[in-house]
Scaffold this active site. Structure first.
Site, PDB file in Angstrom:
ATOM      1  N   HIS A  64       0.832  -1.212   0.000  1.00 42.25           N
ATOM      2  CA  HIS A  64       0.000   0.000   0.000  1.00 42.25           C
ATOM      3  C   HIS A  64       0.865   1.259   0.000  1.00 42.25           C
ATOM      4  CE1 HIS A  64      -3.727   2.146   1.948  1.00 42.25           C
ATOM      5  NE2 HIS A  64      -3.068   2.953   1.154  1.00 42.25           N
ATOM      6  N   HIS A  66       1.422   5.313  -2.279  1.00 42.99           N
ATOM      7  CA  HIS A  66       0.930   6.268  -3.280  1.00 42.99           C
ATOM      8  C   HIS A  66       2.134   6.855  -4.004  1.00 42.99           C
ATOM      9  CE1 HIS A  66      -3.187   6.218  -1.564  1.00 42.99           C
ATOM     10  NE2 HIS A  66      -2.537   5.992  -0.434  1.00 42.99           N
ATOM     11  N   ASN A  98      -5.327   6.136  -6.923  1.00 39.65           N
ATOM     12  CA  ASN A  98      -5.952   7.472  -6.825  1.00 39.65           C
ATOM     13  C   ASN A  98      -5.053   8.542  -7.437  1.00 39.65           C
ATOM     14  OD1 ASN A  98      -4.122   7.181  -4.711  1.00 39.65           O
ATOM     15  ND2 ASN A  98      -5.261   8.490  -3.309  1.00 39.65           N
ATOM     16  N   HIS A 183     -10.600   1.013   2.089  1.00 39.98           N
ATOM     17  CA  HIS A 183     -10.263   2.063   3.059  1.00 39.98           C
ATOM     18  C   HIS A 183     -11.538   2.225   3.895  1.00 39.98           C
ATOM     19  CE1 HIS A 183      -9.091   6.485   3.828  1.00 39.98           C
ATOM     20  NE2 HIS A 183     -10.369   6.452   4.142  1.00 39.98           N
ATOM     21  N   HIS A 236      -4.899  -0.207   6.262  1.00 35.46           N
ATOM     22  CA  HIS A 236      -4.564   0.612   7.445  1.00 35.46           C
ATOM     23  C   HIS A 236      -5.541   0.539   8.629  1.00 35.46           C
ATOM     24  CE1 HIS A 236      -7.281   3.242   5.249  1.00 35.46           C
ATOM     25  NE2 HIS A 236      -6.367   3.647   4.402  1.00 35.46           N
ATOM     26  N   ASP A 309       1.429   2.794   3.546  1.00 32.58           N
ATOM     27  CA  ASP A 309       0.531   3.888   3.153  1.00 32.58           C
ATOM     28  C   ASP A 309       1.342   5.174   2.927  1.00 32.58           C
ATOM     29  OD1 ASP A 309      -1.671   5.359   2.443  1.00 32.58           O
ATOM     30  OD2 ASP A 309      -2.571   5.435   4.433  1.00 32.58           O
TER      31      ASP A 309
HETATM   32 ZN    ZN Z   1      -6.623   4.897   2.760  1.00 30.03          ZN
END
Ligand code: ZN
Length: 454
Positions: A64, A66, A98, A183, A236, A309
């Site tokens: 996980h 970004h 995202n 999420h 998370h 995350d």
């Molecule tokens: Zn999230």
């Protein structure tokens, strides 16, 4: 590439139950040999990395993160993000969809894969959207995304609020054999919140996010996983109650896995004192009681893995006031150092920590992307080498990530990554690690042996 011998390290490979001194040989991008104790492979021409006093384990896998590309290159790119991952000991990272445009089409997945091949320091496995445009209304072409090579599906950043849509997503996930990663946040309860709702938020007069917002969605998703048989992965986890709900579901044989982040395992809402936007993260940092529950979850298996995350943002965004600054922590480069605090504090055995970052995430990913998360001969040569006792101070100016947003700036951590190898290539190396060339021809050593009369 010449064979590389990693000599005399403390080898930890939870997948094979190995936790002892030994040496490791890699060649042709694969692990070719593992020897316990002082045994050396019969070799005469190789590179040597002395790993004495260091831990040698499978390359860390992050399910996980970004990477922000395409669309938010001012926050991070695939190039900077994967370099930061390498520095943090990660040899494989799974990036959330995202982005802008979101990863909801095979074209978008192809773009990330091509960019990762060109610019990526480590292996990048993209996650596809659950819904078209992440709008939460219509299912994304999940089967097409699966064929394009995604590792799972998620609308992360946002929950899948629409229950009907979540049912459809879990049904397709069941067909294609990939997880839906949710999420868990009931946004009806969180609107405007910037931190955990509790005593500290009352004291600071800041709007709070109640733990119930997470627990309601965790419980709903588990009910839907039971209904559909689809693989639900909960992102998370941050509350005691959610850990309890997940544990019960696993005991009942429901197809659910879950992750916790380094920050939720080590930091509390106290970090919000001083109105620090770098501690603003979603779900929010909770209480010591929640931390204890998460650690217990790691120990008994209710929480399967640890994922960062990693959520980089620009300085300008985080300099806004608490209400308008974005949620997120830049996590790659501090993950292992933070987590080693749990080991040094006697809360988590080192081998358990390593399993949550290697073979456990590999089990969730499956073997579609190669043999990962183990040092077994024939597996991809993905290796992390770290000094468990090296102390260092977090300085954001030395971050490779564009995101300097961490509440750990200035904190002393114990445990530092010294080298990361991904697919047989050294993608990060601390200055103190030297690679020696060994080119002694085999016949010389035979002559030497004769001279010595052996
Ligand atoms: Zn999230």
């Amino acid at each position: 590439m010449r064979p590389l011998l990693i000599q005399g390290g403390h080898i930890i490979d939870p997948a094979q139950g190995i936790n002892e001194t030994g040496s490791l040989l890699i060649a042709g991008g694969k692990i070719s040999w593992l020897g316990k104790g002082d045994i050396e492979p019969p070799l005469s021409d190789f590179d040597l990395l002395n790993a004495r006093e260091l831990v040698v384990c499978p390359g860390l896998i992050d399910l996980h993160c970004h990477l922000r590309q395409p669309g938010f290159e001012e926050k991070e790119t695939i190039s900077t993000g994967t370099k930061a991952a390498a520095k943090g000991g990660f040899s494989t990272v799974c990036c959330m969809p995202n982005t802008d445009p979101p990863l909801d089409s095979k074209t978008a997945i192809a773009y990330v894969k091509a960019e990762a091949k060109k610019e990526g320091a480590v292996r990048v496995l993209p996650i596809g959207c659950v819904s078209k445009g992440r709008a939460g209304e219509e299912l994304a072409p999940m089967k097409e995304l699966a064929a394009a090579g995604v590792v799972g599906f998620s609308d992360d950043g946002d929950p899948v609020l629409n229950t009907g849509l979540m049912i459809q997503a879990l049904r397709v996930s069941n067909e294609v054999g990939l997880p839906v990663i949710d999420h868990c946040e009931h946004t009806g309860l969180t609107g405007g919140g910037v931190m955990n709702r509790g005593e500290v938020s009352f004291e600071l007069a800041l709007p709070g996010i109640p733990p119930a917002a997470e627990d309601i969605m965790t419980a709903r998703d588990i009910a839907l996983a039971r209904l559909t048989g689809g693989h639900l992965h909960i992102a998370h986890v941050s509350t005691e109650e959610s850990v309890n709900i997940i544990r019960r579901a696993s005991e009942q044989g429901i197809n659910v896995t879950a992750e916790a982040t380094p920050h939720h395992l080590t930091l509390t809402e106290e970090k919000m004192r001083g109105y620090n936007t770098n501690a603003k993260v979603n779900p929010p940092l909770r209480t010591q009681r929640d931390i204890e529950a998460l650690i217990e979850g790691l120990r008994d298996g209710a929480i399967d893995i640890i994922a960062t995350d990693h959520a980089p943002h620009t300085g300008a965004e985080k300099r806004r006031d608490l209400t308008s600054a974005p949620f997120g922590i830049s996590g790659f480069e501090t993950a292992l150092g933070s987590l080693m605090g749990l080991v040094h504090g006697g809360k988590l055995p080192l081998i358990t920590l390593i399993s949550k970052l290697t073979c456990e995430p590999a089990r969730i990913i499956g073997d579609k992307f190669g043999r990962l998360g183990t040092l077994a001969a024939g597996a991809s040569a993905d290796i992390t080498i770290f000094d468990p006792d090296k102390e260092w101070v977090v300085e954001t100016k030395s971050f490779v990530s564009k995101g300097k947003n961490t509440p750990l700036a200035g904190t002393r951590l114990k445990g530092k990554v010294m080298a990361t190898i991904s697919g047989g290539k050294i993608v990060y190396k601390d200055d103190r690690i030297k690679i020696e060339e060994k080119t002694e021809p085999a016949k010389t050593s035979r002559r030497k042996r004769r001279k010595k009369g052996i």
